[in-house]
Design an enzyme around this catalytic site. Structure first.
Site, short mmCIF file in Angstrom:
data_model
loop_
_atom_site.label_atom_id
_atom_site.label_comp_id
_atom_site.label_asym_id
_atom_site.label_seq_id
_atom_site.Cartn_x
_atom_site.Cartn_y
_atom_site.Cartn_z
N SER A 241 -5.26 6.15 -9.76
CA SER A 241 -6.15 6.90 -10.82
C SER A 241 -5.77 7.20 -12.00
CB SER A 241 -6.71 8.39 -9.87
OG SER A 241 -5.59 9.02 -9.48
N HIS A 271 -5.78 5.73 -1.59
CA HIS A 271 -5.51 6.80 -2.60
C HIS A 271 -6.35 8.23 -2.19
CE1 HIS A 271 -3.97 8.45 -5.93
NE2 HIS A 271 -5.03 7.91 -7.12
N HIS A 317 4.93 8.60 1.90
CA HIS A 317 4.80 8.54 0.49
C HIS A 317 5.25 7.19 -0.34
CE1 HIS A 317 3.87 9.75 -3.65
NE2 HIS A 317 2.79 10.66 -3.04
N ARG A 326 3.51 19.73 -2.67
CA ARG A 326 1.88 20.17 -2.89
C ARG A 326 1.38 20.60 -1.36
NH1 ARG A 326 -0.18 14.96 -5.72
NH2 ARG A 326 0.94 14.03 -3.87
N ASP A 372 -2.02 15.26 1.46
CA ASP A 372 -3.34 15.23 2.05
C ASP A 372 -3.03 15.82 3.48
OD1 ASP A 372 -4.61 14.12 0.06
OD2 ASP A 372 -3.77 11.96 0.55
N1 CMX Z 1 1.95 6.25 9.82
C1 CMX Z 1 2.13 5.18 10.28
N2 CMX Z 1 3.03 4.12 9.70
C2 CMX Z 1 3.46 4.52 8.32
C3 CMX Z 1 3.18 5.89 7.87
C4 CMX Z 1 2.47 6.58 8.60
N3 CMX Z 1 1.90 7.96 8.12
N4 CMX Z 1 3.53 5.73 6.49
C5 CMX Z 1 4.18 4.41 6.25
N5 CMX Z 1 4.18 3.74 7.48
C6 CMX Z 1 4.36 2.27 7.58
C7 CMX Z 1 3.79 1.48 6.61
O1 CMX Z 1 2.50 1.02 7.03
C8 CMX Z 1 4.48 0.49 6.67
O2 CMX Z 1 4.40 -0.68 7.51
P1 CMX Z 1 4.52 -2.37 7.42
O3 CMX Z 1 6.14 -2.56 7.27
O4 CMX Z 1 4.11 -2.64 8.83
O5 CMX Z 1 3.47 -2.43 6.51
C9 CMX Z 1 5.96 0.93 6.75
O6 CMX Z 1 6.07 2.20 7.23
C10 CMX Z 1 6.67 0.92 5.39
O7 CMX Z 1 5.90 1.90 4.40
P2 CMX Z 1 6.50 2.83 3.33
O8 CMX Z 1 7.38 1.88 2.29
O9 CMX Z 1 7.11 3.88 3.88
O10 CMX Z 1 5.22 3.35 2.58
P3 CMX Z 1 4.37 2.73 1.62
O11 CMX Z 1 4.84 2.99 0.15
O12 CMX Z 1 4.02 1.26 1.84
O13 CMX Z 1 2.90 3.38 1.86
C11 CMX Z 1 1.47 5.25 2.16
C12 CMX Z 1 2.68 4.79 1.58
C13 CMX Z 1 1.21 6.59 1.83
C14 CMX Z 1 0.28 4.33 1.99
C15 CMX Z 1 1.95 5.31 3.76
O14 CMX Z 1 2.93 6.06 4.02
C16 CMX Z 1 0.51 5.59 4.40
O15 CMX Z 1 -0.30 4.70 4.78
N6 CMX Z 1 0.42 6.97 4.95
C17 CMX Z 1 -0.71 7.42 5.82
C18 CMX Z 1 -2.03 7.55 4.62
C19 CMX Z 1 -1.81 8.63 3.54
O16 CMX Z 1 -1.41 9.77 4.10
N7 CMX Z 1 -2.06 8.28 2.49
C20 CMX Z 1 -2.06 9.45 1.46
C21 CMX Z 1 -1.16 9.22 0.49
C22 CMX Z 1 -0.84 10.24 -0.70
C23 CMX Z 1 -0.77 9.98 -1.97
O17 CMX Z 1 -0.89 8.97 -2.49
O18 CMX Z 1 -0.46 11.10 -2.84
#
Ligand code: CMX
Length: 438
Positions: A241, A271, A317, A326, A372
């Site tokens: 955003s 997001h 994250h 937060r 979140d």
């Molecule tokens: N549950 C399960 N698996 C998770 C996870 C979770 N909460 N967080 C990360 N992983 C997995 C990823 O899917 C990724 O798997 P693959 O290798 O199979 O693709 C692996 O762990 C490595 O990911 P990462 O490098 O730790 O995390 P990213 O930077 O790729 O993604 C985020 C970050 C937030 C999208 C991810 O942690 C996620 O999907 N969390 C759940 C959704 C969520 O809470 N989103 C809110 C974000 C808040 C914000 O942006 O401020």
């Protein structure tokens, strides 16, 4: 106007610093880019410049150098309130100094003065089909405010480049003033009887939002609204955003175009939508076990989620490597005000169990909660239970940070963004050369 005067006074020094960096040191290397970063969504490439906030992997967000607890403790509060003026946070983001109570109130007064949403915006919202998503309504409303843009008007009159920031600030103050009214109107139109309690000029931003939303516990929700908008205001400039707003603004599009682009990005499931998914997951647990489960049951449920190929929302994250401050601030608020609430107890137990599960799975780089993991739970407690609306709330808060960035980007003459792309073949050639035996 107070923000204009303060920015004006700081500008010569900031412009000199940027000019010096660009003129005398433009060849100094800051970082290198590897193939993984190019293929992996530009992750962690240091290429954006902002002084409004910084997300430290080991500490979380700092607004103008201040941590979340420092901001909450230092900013002035309305009489009898627990959480600070939102206008005080806006002052801090814009000026980089903690305001006095009078200065925070001066920003709040600016908002009250500017809070006149034109009737055509409401008429447009009413004309949309009932099933339209609230984020679509929000984006349309932002766009429909664009005819009032001072920036666009003055640009076409031929204003000088070093004046851009002044109408940008005017537009930003108008937009942030009107957004809370627009958001509350969307809520009342979509989920209630369409009637909105009048904006009260004697109240601050948070209290007015509680009033216009029509929640029962006005005082409690006003504090939550202040906290929520402050916490969601900014997370440096690389998130979708903030970056989308900045990118579009760099073309000298006005803040209405730029911010609505940012809000289109916020609407994505990775997001801004994650907060509603997280609350949905908590409610699933609650429903399945008829209340707060045992730790063993929760542990199994978390593993079932992972084994079914889903993520556990609210955890992990892209930048942070610790529990998101937060999250901590909102959890403290909930534990102070309604510790016995079942969803709060459940969210607390999840905080205890899920990081261990994610560690066992060994994939997530950060097994800790993000913002979140709790924000929807607090809204739910106060009766704001329409999940689809949560991203709009996030958007009202996010406006504070991205408009502060927009104003300073124009003030410092930041150029149009234009990163360079490479082809897959080019990357393969680079890799072949780098991995060739000596
Ligand atoms: N549950 C399960 N698996 C998770 C996870 C979770 N909460 N967080 C990360 N992983 C997995 C990823 O899917 C990724 O798997 P693959 O290798 O199979 O693709 C692996 O762990 C490595 O990911 P990462 O490098 O730790 O995390 P990213 O930077 O790729 O993604 C985020 C970050 C937030 C999208 C991810 O942690 C996620 O999907 N969390 C759940 C959704 C969520 O809470 N989103 C809110 C974000 C808040 C914000 O942006 O401020």
């Amino acid at each position: 106007m107070i923000l204009q005067e303060k920015i004006q006074a700081q500008l010569p020094d900031w412009r000199e610093r940027i000019k010096k960096l660009a003129k005398e040191h433009s060849e100094v290397k800051v970082a290198e880019v590897n193939v993984g970063q190019i293929v992996g969504g530009m992750r962690d490439i240091k290429s954006l410049l902002t002084d409004i906030s910084f997300a430290d992997p080991a500490e979380g967000i700092r607004f103008r150098g201040m941590s979340i607890p420092e901001v909450i403790a230092a900013l002035p509060k309305p009489d009898g309130a627990e959480m600070p003026y939102v206008g005080g946070l806006y002052y801090l983001l814009m000026i980089g100094e903690v305001p006095t109570k009078e200065q925070a109130e001066a920003v709040e007064s600016e908002w009250i003065k500017r809070c006149h949403v034109p009737q055509h915006v409401f008429a447009m919202l009413r004309s949309m089909p009932k099933h339209t998503h609230p984020m679509t309504l929000f984006v349309l409303a932002i766009q429909s405010l664009a005819p009032q843009s001072e920036f666009t008007r003055r640009y076409h009159e031929g204003m000088k480049k070093d004046e851009y920031w002044m109408p940008a600030l005017e537009d930003s103050l108008n937009l942030t003033a009107e957004l809370s009214v627009v958001a509350a109107y969307i809520y009342n139109l979509k989920y209630k009887d369409g009637k909105q309690p009048e904006f009260d000029p004697s109240l601050d931003y948070g209290a007015n939002f509680a009033r216009m939303l029509g929640v029962e516990d006005q005082k409690g929700y006003a504090d939550l609204a202040r906290l929520y908008f402050i916490l969601h205001s900014d997370h440096e400039s690389g998130n979708v955003s903030a970056h989308a707003t900045h990118l579009v603004g760099s073309s000298l599009a006005d803040i209405y175009y730029a911010f609505s682009a940012g809000m289109c990005g916020l609407a994505g499931p990775l997001h801004g939508l994650a907060n509603q998914e997280c609350l949905g997951w908590l409610l699933d647990v609650h429903k399945k076990f008829g209340g707060v489960p045992s730790r063993d049951d929760l542990y199994k449920f978390a593993w079932d989620t992972l084994n079914s190929g889903k993520v556990i929302p609210g955890y992990g994250h892209a930048v942070l490597r610790v529990p998101d401050p937060r999250f901590t601030a909102q959890m403290e608020f909930a534990k102070k005000h309604f510790p016995q609430d079942e969803l709060v107890r459940l969210a607390d137990m999840v905080f205890d169990v899920v990081p261990a599960v994610l560690k066992e799975q060994g994939k997530a780089k950060n097994p800790a909660p993000n913002v979140d993991a709790i924000s929807g739970t607090l809204q739910y407690y106060y009766g704001v239970r329409e999940f689809d609306f949560y991203t709009v709330l996030f958007g009202v808060g996010r406006a504070l940070g991205v408009t502060a960035n927009y104003v300073w980007a124009r003030a410092l003459g930041q150029p149009i963004e234009r990163p360079k792309s490479v082809t897959t073949k080019m990357l393969e050639d680079v890799v072949a050369k780098a991995t060739q035996p000596a």
